[in-house]
Design a protein around this motif. Sequence first.
Motif, PDB file in Angstrom:
ATOM      1  N   ASP A 105       0.806  -1.216   0.000  1.00 53.22           N
ATOM      2  CA  ASP A 105       0.000   0.000   0.000  1.00 53.22           C
ATOM      3  C   ASP A 105       0.843   1.272   0.000  1.00 53.22           C
ATOM      4  OD1 ASP A 105      -2.094  -1.741   0.053  1.00 53.22           O
ATOM      5  OD2 ASP A 105      -3.056  -0.902   1.839  1.00 53.22           O
ATOM      6  N   GLN A 106       2.025   1.205   0.570  1.00 46.60           N
ATOM      7  CA  GLN A 106       2.911   2.372   0.566  1.00 46.60           C
ATOM      8  C   GLN A 106       3.246   2.776  -0.871  1.00 46.60           C
ATOM      9  OE1 GLN A 106       7.110   1.987   1.889  1.00 46.60           O
ATOM     10  NE2 GLN A 106       6.563   3.373   3.572  1.00 46.60           N
ATOM     11  N   ALA A 107       3.312   1.795  -1.763  1.00 48.73           N
ATOM     12  CA  ALA A 107       3.609   2.062  -3.168  1.00 48.73           C
ATOM     13  C   ALA A 107       2.362   2.352  -3.995  1.00 48.73           C
ATOM     14  CB  ALA A 107       4.357   0.867  -3.768  1.00 48.73           C
ATOM     15  N   LEU A 108       1.307   1.571  -3.772  1.00 51.31           N
ATOM     16  CA  LEU A 108       0.161   1.641  -4.670  1.00 51.31           C
ATOM     17  C   LEU A 108      -0.802   2.780  -4.377  1.00 51.31           C
ATOM     18  CD1 LEU A 108       1.364  -1.122  -5.406  1.00 51.31           C
ATOM     19  CD2 LEU A 108      -0.964  -1.910  -5.826  1.00 51.31           C
ATOM     20  N   ILE A 109      -0.874   3.216  -3.133  1.00 50.68           N
ATOM     21  CA  ILE A 109      -1.784   4.327  -2.830  1.00 50.68           C
ATOM     22  C   ILE A 109      -1.390   5.593  -3.592  1.00 50.68           C
ATOM     23  CG2 ILE A 109      -2.525   5.927  -1.021  1.00 50.68           C
ATOM     24  CD1 ILE A 109      -2.684   3.506   0.863  1.00 50.68           C
ATOM     25  N   PRO A 110      -0.130   6.009  -3.590  1.00 54.23           N
ATOM     26  CA  PRO A 110       0.193   7.241  -4.329  1.00 54.23           C
ATOM     27  C   PRO A 110      -0.040   7.136  -5.828  1.00 54.23           C
ATOM     28  CG  PRO A 110       2.179   6.215  -3.439  1.00 54.23           C
ATOM     29  CD  PRO A 110       1.024   5.531  -2.807  1.00 54.23           C
ATOM     30  N   ILE A 111       0.320   6.015  -6.454  1.00 48.39           N
ATOM     31  CA  ILE A 111       0.166   5.952  -7.912  1.00 48.39           C
ATOM     32  C   ILE A 111      -1.305   5.858  -8.302  1.00 48.39           C
ATOM     33  CG2 ILE A 111       0.442   3.431  -8.151  1.00 48.39           C
ATOM     34  CD1 ILE A 111       2.079   4.092 -10.724  1.00 48.39           C
ATOM     35  N   LYS A 112      -2.102   5.161  -7.503  1.00 48.72           N
ATOM     36  CA  LYS A 112      -3.520   5.074  -7.845  1.00 48.72           C
ATOM     37  C   LYS A 112      -4.249   6.378  -7.540  1.00 48.72           C
ATOM     38  CE  LYS A 112      -4.026   0.107  -7.859  1.00 48.72           C
ATOM     39  NZ  LYS A 112      -4.855  -1.074  -7.532  1.00 48.72           N
ATOM     40  N   THR A 113      -3.714   7.159  -6.633  1.00 48.19           N
ATOM     41  CA  THR A 113      -4.285   8.477  -6.384  1.00 48.19           C
ATOM     42  C   THR A 113      -3.951   9.430  -7.534  1.00 48.19           C
ATOM     43  OG1 THR A 113      -4.102   8.177  -3.998  1.00 48.19           O
ATOM     44  CG2 THR A 113      -4.334  10.438  -4.793  1.00 48.19           C
ATOM     45  N   LEU A 114      -2.721   9.347  -8.031  1.00 46.74           N
ATOM     46  CA  LEU A 114      -2.297  10.234  -9.114  1.00 46.74           C
ATOM     47  C   LEU A 114      -2.937   9.874 -10.445  1.00 46.74           C
ATOM     48  CD1 LEU A 114       1.495  10.455  -8.219  1.00 46.74           C
ATOM     49  CD2 LEU A 114      -0.097  12.380  -8.259  1.00 46.74           C
ATOM     50  N   ASP A 115      -3.084   8.577 -10.740  1.00 45.55           N
ATOM     51  CA  ASP A 115      -3.599   8.159 -12.047  1.00 45.55           C
ATOM     52  C   ASP A 115      -4.273   6.808 -11.909  1.00 45.55           C
ATOM     53  OD1 ASP A 115      -4.166   7.782 -14.691  1.00 45.55           O
ATOM     54  OD2 ASP A 115      -2.128   8.086 -15.414  1.00 45.55           O
ATOM     55  N   PHE A 116      -5.493   6.819 -11.416  1.00 48.79           N
ATOM     56  CA  PHE A 116      -6.186   5.561 -11.129  1.00 48.79           C
ATOM     57  C   PHE A 116      -6.443   4.756 -12.398  1.00 48.79           C
ATOM     58  CE2 PHE A 116      -9.939   2.924 -10.321  1.00 48.79           C
ATOM     59  CZ  PHE A 116      -9.530   2.258  -9.169  1.00 48.79           C
ATOM     60  N   SER A 117      -6.767   5.429 -13.491  1.00 48.14           N
ATOM     61  CA  SER A 117      -7.136   4.724 -14.717  1.00 48.14           C
ATOM     62  C   SER A 117      -5.952   4.366 -15.597  1.00 48.14           C
ATOM     63  CB  SER A 117      -8.119   5.569 -15.541  1.00 48.14           C
ATOM     64  OG  SER A 117      -9.315   5.801 -14.837  1.00 48.14           O
ATOM     65  N   GLY A 118      -4.849   5.103 -15.474  1.00 45.53           N
ATOM     66  CA  GLY A 118      -3.763   4.933 -16.435  1.00 45.53           C
ATOM     67  C   GLY A 118      -2.555   4.185 -15.951  1.00 45.53           C
ATOM     68  N   GLY A 119      -2.595   3.608 -14.751  1.00 44.76           N
ATOM     69  CA  GLY A 119      -1.444   2.886 -14.234  1.00 44.76           C
ATOM     70  C   GLY A 119      -1.184   1.590 -14.979  1.00 44.76           C
ATOM     71  N   VAL A 120       0.090   1.230 -15.082  1.00 46.98           N
ATOM     72  CA  VAL A 120       0.504   0.011 -15.776  1.00 46.98           C
ATOM     73  C   VAL A 120       1.363  -0.832 -14.845  1.00 46.98           C
ATOM     74  CG1 VAL A 120       1.815  -0.922 -17.737  1.00 46.98           C
ATOM     75  CG2 VAL A 120       0.481   1.188 -18.009  1.00 46.98           C
ATOM     76  N   ASN A 121       1.092  -2.126 -14.835  1.00 47.53           N
ATOM     77  CA  ASN A 121       1.882  -3.085 -14.072  1.00 47.53           C
ATOM     78  C   ASN A 121       2.976  -3.627 -14.988  1.00 47.53           C
ATOM     79  OD1 ASN A 121       2.862  -5.379 -12.715  1.00 47.53           O
ATOM     80  ND2 ASN A 121       0.896  -5.826 -11.795  1.00 47.53           N
ATOM     81  N   GLY A 163     -20.446  -2.780 -21.292  1.00 44.17           N
ATOM     82  CA  GLY A 163     -19.954  -1.666 -22.089  1.00 44.17           C
ATOM     83  C   GLY A 163     -19.483  -0.482 -21.267  1.00 44.17           C
ATOM     84  N   GLU A 164     -19.186  -0.707 -19.985  1.00 49.44           N
ATOM     85  CA  GLU A 164     -18.780   0.380 -19.098  1.00 49.44           C
ATOM     86  C   GLU A 164     -17.281   0.378 -18.800  1.00 49.44           C
ATOM     87  OE1 GLU A 164     -21.058  -0.008 -15.551  1.00 49.44           O
ATOM     88  OE2 GLU A 164     -22.995   0.009 -16.578  1.00 49.44           O
ATOM     89  N   ALA A 165     -16.565  -0.622 -19.249  1.00 52.03           N
ATOM     90  CA  ALA A 165     -15.158  -0.767 -18.886  1.00 52.03           C
ATOM     91  C   ALA A 165     -14.314   0.335 -19.512  1.00 52.03           C
ATOM     92  CB  ALA A 165     -14.643  -2.134 -19.322  1.00 52.03           C
ATOM     93  N   ASP A 166     -13.380   0.854 -18.734  1.00 52.91           N
ATOM     94  CA  ASP A 166     -12.457   1.890 -19.168  1.00 52.91           C
ATOM     95  C   ASP A 166     -11.171   1.218 -19.659  1.00 52.91           C
ATOM     96  OD1 ASP A 166     -10.720   4.001 -19.498  1.00 52.91           O
ATOM     97  OD2 ASP A 166     -11.131   4.936 -17.566  1.00 52.91           O
ATOM     98  N   ALA A 167     -10.832   1.412 -20.926  1.00 55.00           N
ATOM     99  CA  ALA A 167      -9.657   0.756 -21.519  1.00 55.00           C
ATOM    100  C   ALA A 167      -8.380   1.577 -21.379  1.00 55.00           C
ATOM    101  CB  ALA A 167      -9.914   0.465 -22.991  1.00 55.00           C
ATOM    102  N   THR A 168      -8.419   2.667 -20.601  1.00 56.92           N
ATOM    103  CA  THR A 168      -7.254   3.555 -20.510  1.00 56.92           C
ATOM    104  C   THR A 168      -5.997   2.814 -20.070  1.00 56.92           C
ATOM    105  OG1 THR A 168      -8.679   5.440 -19.976  1.00 56.92           O
ATOM    106  CG2 THR A 168      -6.354   5.650 -19.432  1.00 56.92           C
ATOM    107  N   SER A 169      -6.117   1.983 -19.043  1.00 58.86           N
ATOM    108  CA  SER A 169      -4.942   1.272 -18.536  1.00 58.86           C
ATOM    109  C   SER A 169      -4.440   0.237 -19.539  1.00 58.86           C
ATOM    110  CB  SER A 169      -5.270   0.604 -17.197  1.00 58.86           C
ATOM    111  OG  SER A 169      -4.119   0.021 -16.622  1.00 58.86           O
ATOM    112  N   MET A 170      -5.335  -0.420 -20.250  1.00 54.46           N
ATOM    113  CA  MET A 170      -4.915  -1.379 -21.272  1.00 54.46           C
ATOM    114  C   MET A 170      -4.183  -0.675 -22.414  1.00 54.46           C
ATOM    115  SD  MET A 170      -4.643  -4.431 -22.545  1.00 54.46           S
ATOM    116  CE  MET A 170      -5.782  -5.685 -21.939  1.00 54.46           C
ATOM    117  N   VAL A 171      -4.713   0.453 -22.851  1.00 55.01           N
ATOM    118  CA  VAL A 171      -4.036   1.221 -23.896  1.00 55.01           C
ATOM    119  C   VAL A 171      -2.641   1.643 -23.429  1.00 55.01           C
ATOM    120  CG1 VAL A 171      -4.077   3.385 -25.204  1.00 55.01           C
ATOM    121  CG2 VAL A 171      -6.176   2.044 -24.956  1.00 55.01           C
ATOM    122  N   ALA A 172      -2.568   2.138 -22.193  1.00 57.33           N
ATOM    123  CA  ALA A 172      -1.279   2.554 -21.650  1.00 57.33           C
ATOM    124  C   ALA A 172      -0.316   1.379 -21.535  1.00 57.33           C
ATOM    125  CB  ALA A 172      -1.473   3.214 -20.282  1.00 57.33           C
ATOM    126  N   ALA A 173      -0.827   0.210 -21.156  1.00 64.12           N
ATOM    127  CA  ALA A 173       0.025  -0.971 -21.004  1.00 64.12           C
ATOM    128  C   ALA A 173       0.579  -1.434 -22.344  1.00 64.12           C
ATOM    129  CB  ALA A 173      -0.761  -2.098 -20.334  1.00 64.12           C
TER     130      ALA A 173
END
Length: 321
Positions: free
Chosen positions: A259-275, A299-309
Amino acid sequence: MKPVAISCGEPAGIGPEIAVAAWRELKGELPLIWIGDPAHLPAGTPFQPVGKAENAKSVCAHAFPVMVRNFVGPATPGIANPAHAKGVIDAISTGVELVVNGQASALCTAPIHKAALIDGAGFEYPGHTEYLAALADLDRVVMMLACDALRVVPATIHIPLAEVPSQLTPALLTETLQITHAALQRDFGIANPRIAVAGLNPHAGEGGKMGTQEIDIISPVLSTLRLQGMDIVGPLSADTMFHAAARANYDVALCMYHDQALIPIKTLDFSGGVNVTLGLPFIRTSPDHGTAFDIAGKGEADATSMVAAIRMAAEMAATRG
């Protein structure tokens, strides 16, 4: 450009629909090839079977390229079917083979449902990362989460918080930092990566008054690696590491727990993060979210993270050469 291979992930989740959505956005930019059962794609998807990955580029402009794998039975959105487990696992291993054999540039994996894989195929791994490490015959790889604003690496991942102090060994920290440093050079083109390391305790232990891991474990490791030429600062108080001015001073932040790592990145860019999995002999990225059964097929899924990945996978491949 060789195509980015996309493993289908859990057919009952949002993986198929975000893969198609990503193709629609990226088809004029870079080629890709999806590995899975076309019967699981959203209705009306203009797909075309592709026998060889090299043919995906010519197909991609007008149809969704599919390396067909026939699963047992249909997919019901939101309800995982253990009968699909072997097909899901095969799609991952096929993607790895395509990259290792030079037919694809990188692998992007759609989210899996671990319980279905365990129930249907006796899957022995906690997740993608461990399975990919096993396929590469490696004991240790590193998970990084990345977006335009931040890269973070958790030293420990999916373990109870109470177990973190005992898992933070000098060997673990050293290996994690070495793998991260090498990957930033090889895959991101950063000649001299700047690494910021968080402490475990509040205020990085406050000189030992709030914990001694910083003094006993973290600082000695960092001192040794600095002598080897790494640009490392820390241990730092985690609560002051992630504002904009602080982020400008490093290329990646190493954190002590999930959580020390994931909270800041998901706060900054919840939809666009890439693993991103660091340390593999092939490139692997994934959207930073799960199967989202609750919205699958709606039809509600956000593809932003997939595109970024997918984009990040292609960029890493170009950097690695």
